[in-house]
Scaffold this motif. Structure first.
Motif, PDB file in Angstrom:
ATOM      1  N   ILE A 160       0.867  -1.176   0.000  1.00  0.00           N
ATOM      2  CA  ILE A 160       0.000   0.000   0.000  1.00  0.00           C
ATOM      3  C   ILE A 160       0.902   1.222   0.000  1.00  0.00           C
ATOM      4  O   ILE A 160       1.867   1.293   0.770  1.00  0.00           O
ATOM      5  N   LEU A 161       0.605   2.194  -0.834  1.00  0.00           N
ATOM      6  CA  LEU A 161       1.400   3.421  -0.922  1.00  0.00           C
ATOM      7  C   LEU A 161       0.619   4.568  -0.275  1.00  0.00           C
ATOM      8  O   LEU A 161      -0.520   4.839  -0.667  1.00  0.00           O
ATOM      9  N   ILE A 162       1.234   5.226   0.725  1.00  0.00           N
ATOM     10  CA  ILE A 162       0.575   6.313   1.438  1.00  0.00           C
ATOM     11  C   ILE A 162       1.264   7.633   1.131  1.00  0.00           C
ATOM     12  O   ILE A 162       2.491   7.692   0.995  1.00  0.00           O
ATOM     13  N   ALA A 163       0.451   8.694   0.996  1.00  0.00           N
ATOM     14  CA  ALA A 163       0.979  10.032   0.724  1.00  0.00           C
ATOM     15  C   ALA A 163       0.283  11.037   1.633  1.00  0.00           C
ATOM     16  O   ALA A 163      -0.886  10.864   2.004  1.00  0.00           O
ATOM     17  N   ASP A 164       1.005  12.098   1.968  1.00  0.00           N
ATOM     18  CA  ASP A 164       0.513  13.132   2.879  1.00  0.00           C
ATOM     19  C   ASP A 164       0.016  14.329   2.077  1.00  0.00           C
ATOM     20  O   ASP A 164       0.813  15.077   1.516  1.00  0.00           O
ATOM     21  N   ILE A 165      -1.300  14.532   2.040  1.00  0.00           N
ATOM     22  CA  ILE A 165      -1.861  15.641   1.279  1.00  0.00           C
ATOM     23  C   ILE A 165      -1.556  16.985   1.929  1.00  0.00           C
ATOM     24  O   ILE A 165      -1.553  18.020   1.266  1.00  0.00           O
ATOM     25  N   ASP A 166      -1.263  16.969   3.227  1.00  0.00           N
ATOM     26  CA  ASP A 166      -0.963  18.214   3.934  1.00  0.00           C
ATOM     27  C   ASP A 166       0.332  18.849   3.432  1.00  0.00           C
ATOM     28  O   ASP A 166       0.538  20.050   3.594  1.00  0.00           O
ATOM     29  N   LYS A 167       1.209  18.050   2.832  1.00  0.00           N
ATOM     30  CA  LYS A 167       2.464  18.571   2.272  1.00  0.00           C
ATOM     31  C   LYS A 167       2.239  19.273   0.930  1.00  0.00           C
ATOM     32  O   LYS A 167       3.111  19.993   0.451  1.00  0.00           O
ATOM     33  N   GLY A 168       1.091  19.016   0.286  1.00  0.00           N
ATOM     34  CA  GLY A 168       0.835  19.557  -1.044  1.00  0.00           C
ATOM     35  C   GLY A 168       1.328  18.616  -2.131  1.00  0.00           C
ATOM     36  O   GLY A 168       2.252  17.822  -1.918  1.00  0.00           O
ATOM     37  N   GLY A 169       0.701  18.689  -3.314  1.00  0.00           N
ATOM     38  CA  GLY A 169       1.140  17.892  -4.456  1.00  0.00           C
ATOM     39  C   GLY A 169       0.923  16.408  -4.298  1.00  0.00           C
ATOM     40  O   GLY A 169       1.733  15.605  -4.774  1.00  0.00           O
ATOM     41  N   VAL A 170      -0.176  16.001  -3.653  1.00  0.00           N
ATOM     42  CA  VAL A 170      -0.340  14.589  -3.317  1.00  0.00           C
ATOM     43  C   VAL A 170      -0.455  13.711  -4.556  1.00  0.00           C
ATOM     44  O   VAL A 170       0.080  12.591  -4.587  1.00  0.00           O
ATOM     45  N   PHE A 171      -1.120  14.194  -5.630  1.00  0.00           N
ATOM     46  CA  PHE A 171      -1.259  13.361  -6.824  1.00  0.00           C
ATOM     47  C   PHE A 171       0.080  13.226  -7.542  1.00  0.00           C
ATOM     48  O   PHE A 171       0.399  12.156  -8.080  1.00  0.00           O
ATOM     49  N   ALA A 172       0.855  14.283  -7.543  1.00  0.00           N
ATOM     50  CA  ALA A 172       2.206  14.203  -8.121  1.00  0.00           C
ATOM     51  C   ALA A 172       3.075  13.231  -7.317  1.00  0.00           C
ATOM     52  O   ALA A 172       3.866  12.472  -7.887  1.00  0.00           O
ATOM     53  N   HIS A 173       2.939  13.260  -6.000  1.00  0.00           N
ATOM     54  CA  HIS A 173       3.699  12.330  -5.166  1.00  0.00           C
ATOM     55  C   HIS A 173       3.371  10.884  -5.521  1.00  0.00           C
ATOM     56  O   HIS A 173       4.267  10.049  -5.705  1.00  0.00           O
ATOM     57  N   LEU A 174       2.088  10.587  -5.608  1.00  0.00           N
ATOM     58  CA  LEU A 174       1.683   9.202  -5.857  1.00  0.00           C
ATOM     59  C   LEU A 174       2.046   8.752  -7.269  1.00  0.00           C
ATOM     60  O   LEU A 174       2.641   7.694  -7.460  1.00  0.00           O
ATOM     61  N   VAL A 175       1.696   9.564  -8.263  1.00  0.00           N
ATOM     62  CA  VAL A 175       1.962   9.182  -9.651  1.00  0.00           C
ATOM     63  C   VAL A 175       3.467   9.169  -9.921  1.00  0.00           C
ATOM     64  O   VAL A 175       3.992   8.265 -10.581  1.00  0.00           O
ATOM     65  N   GLY A 176       4.178  10.158  -9.391  1.00  0.00           N
ATOM     66  CA  GLY A 176       5.625  10.216  -9.604  1.00  0.00           C
ATOM     67  C   GLY A 176       6.347   9.052  -8.958  1.00  0.00           C
ATOM     68  O   GLY A 176       7.266   8.466  -9.547  1.00  0.00           O
ATOM     69  N   THR A 177       5.932   8.705  -7.749  1.00  0.00           N
ATOM     70  CA  THR A 177       6.549   7.552  -7.079  1.00  0.00           C
ATOM     71  C   THR A 177       6.308   6.284  -7.881  1.00  0.00           C
ATOM     72  O   THR A 177       7.231   5.494  -8.121  1.00  0.00           O
ATOM     73  N   LEU A 178       5.083   6.096  -8.308  1.00  0.00           N
ATOM     74  CA  LEU A 178       4.752   4.899  -9.088  1.00  0.00           C
ATOM     75  C   LEU A 178       5.565   4.852 -10.380  1.00  0.00           C
ATOM     76  O   LEU A 178       6.076   3.791 -10.777  1.00  0.00           O
TER      77      LEU A 178
END
Length: 488
Positions: A160-178
């Motif tokens: 499971i991949l978790i991202a912190d939306i409070d940091k901003g850019g959550v969709f970029a974090h998830l898609v970029g990591t993937l």
């Protein structure tokens, strides 16, 4: 064995918290699950019943799961003592200091310990919840990885991949990591969790739909920002005052501060205004000064002096204030600290603050012990009877006349010192404030006339239950349960 791994897009994305919460949810559902973190870098640690050292977060996760912590739950613990080096704890015990490049060469041995510990946990527990470290997309660390996808691939477990939306850019974090993962690693990611969301979920829905369509992977839940969630931090220092009590307590935020979880009961106490004083901040007046543990006492002593703490402590004592030193903080209060074996850097000696008649020599063998005992402070009855429990993690051996008046008695043996004027209290015992009666007695010794009790262990349990309730309400627990137990 049935295993599920949580990896994060960044550090502090919520991996430790999610694993702790899932451990508690599964416990409430009747599953016996063990937490596991292959490799951890943190200065908050705990002593296990089997006499080893692991990251504090894994001890909390074991508590959430309702089982005793073990060295095999965190087989590799890195405790930074310089910007480029760390003490390496392998299956609970130190193998010495390694620079970052040297540790890279050491990774095959670390990997052997990781998979040995994983096999031992699999033999003892039916389900394993694994926590990654940092991010799996750190390209420079992927070779020989044992902390994230390197472990998941070899253990053949879903992620499971978790991202912190409070940091901003959550969709970029998830898609970029993937995108930075290999094809097999991408396939291993079974879904996403978005953490620390504030606001109306309806405003996020379009983004969630896009994310699922773009990646072909489900969003397993969006967790709300839990204001006032108080769980032992893996490493990050928490914010300052939780309460605006009138009793002022301060502690220097040392560059190599260790086990700052010692101070959580004070940070949460309703009568206390607790503050960390950071680099270049002015040192405020206080009723009580705390000197924390340190992973590099000599360096942190020099930092204290550069920030004006030596003069501030002396002035504080002249005005009748109290000081408590724990572990490295106790060593700083003495005349000198000797490190002939280079335990915390190059072999050296350092002049202490000279406020207690003791000196310390660091030894290669680390003391790792859970302790029970009583405070050395005399109550009105004239008998040392205030119970406490805690743990020792230190390489120092202290000697000197100050130790003739112990601060605590642990299994009947003296530890630490109380100064002749009663203003200094020093001990090697971590977790000093975790025992409600000891916390109350020490606050009253420090000048709080009628101190309330606070049971930090009860607080931990309340917070774990609150976290589990939140996960049950906001995650697709049926899907997550199936990932852990594919045959269920």
């Amino acid at each position: 064995m049935p295993t599920l791994m949580v990896q994060g897009c960044t550090s502090d994305a919520g991996k430790s918290t999610l694993v702790a919460g899932l451990c508690r949810v599964f416990k409430r559902r009747g599953l016996t699950v063990a937490p596991f973190k292959p490799q951890n870098m943190a200065l908050n640690s705990a002593v296990t019943p089997d006499g080893g050292e692991i990251g504090r977060a894994q001890a909390l996760q074991a508590q959430a799961a309702g089982i005793a912590p073990s060295v095999h739950m965190n087989p590799v613990l890195l405790k930074p003592n310089t910007d480029t080096g760390a003490q390496v704890i392998l299956q609970g015990h130190s193998i010495g200091n390694l620079e970052a490049l040297d540790y890279h060469s050491y990774k095959p041995k670390a990997a052997a310990a990781v998979f040995d510990s994983y096999a031992r946990l699999c033999a003892e527990y039916p389900y394993i919840m694994v926590e990654g470290a940092g991010s799996p997309a750190e390209i420079n660390l992927r070779e020989g990885d044992i902390a994230n996808m390197g472990f998941a691939e070899r253990a053949d477990c879903p992620v499971i991949l978790i991202a912190d939306i409070d940091k901003g850019g959550v969709f970029a974090h998830l898609v970029g990591t993937l995108a930075l993962l290999s094809a097999s690693e991408q396939a291993r990611v079974q879904g996403f969790v978005i953490n620390r969301f504030r606001g109306d979920i309806a405003l996020l829905q379009g983004g969630l739909d896009w994310l699922e369509a773009y990646t072909g992977k489900p969003v397993l839940g969006v967790l709300p920002y839990l204001h006032g969630l108080h769980l032992d931090a893996e490493d990050a220092v928490p914010e300052n005052a939780v309460n605006a009590g009138k009793f002022r307590v301060i502690a220097p935020l040392l560059p190599h501060i260790s086990n700052h979880t010692d101070f959580e009961p004070l940070r949460l106490h309703p009568q206390v205004d607790f503050r960390y004083v950071r680099h270049l901040e002015s040192i405020p007046a206080a009723d009580l000064i705390l000197l924390p543990g340190s992973k590099n006492v000599g360096f942190d002593l020099a930092w204290l002096r550069s920030q004006g703490w030596e003069a501030a402590i002396q002035q504080h004592l002249r005005y009748g204030g109290k000081v408590i030193g724990i572990c490295g903080g106790m060593q700083m209060l003495g005349h000198s600290i000797h490190d002939p074996h280079g335990i915390e850097g190059a072999p050296s000696s350092h002049k202490g603050l000279g406020l207690l008649d003791l000196e310390t020599t660091l030894q290669p063998e680390k003391q790792l012990t859970n302790r029970v005992g009583v405070l050395g402070l005399m109550p009105r009855e004239g008998v040392c009877n205030t119970p406490l429990r805690g743990y020792e993690i230190h390489c120092g051996i202290s000697t000197g006349a100050a130790l003739a008046t112990p601060a605590v008695y642990l299994e009947g043996q003296p530890d630490g010192a109380i100064s002749a004027d009663g203003q200094l209290f020093a001990t090697y015992l971590h977790g000093l404030f975790d025992s409600p009666q000891a916390l109350q007695a020490l606050l009253e010794w420090a000048g709080l006339s009628v101190a309330q009790t606070l049971d930090i262990n009860a607080v931990r349990e309340q917070q774990l239950e609150r976290l589990a309730d939140t996960l049950e309400a906001h995650l697709d627990m049926s899907a997550i349960h199936h990932l852990l137990t594919p045959c269920a």
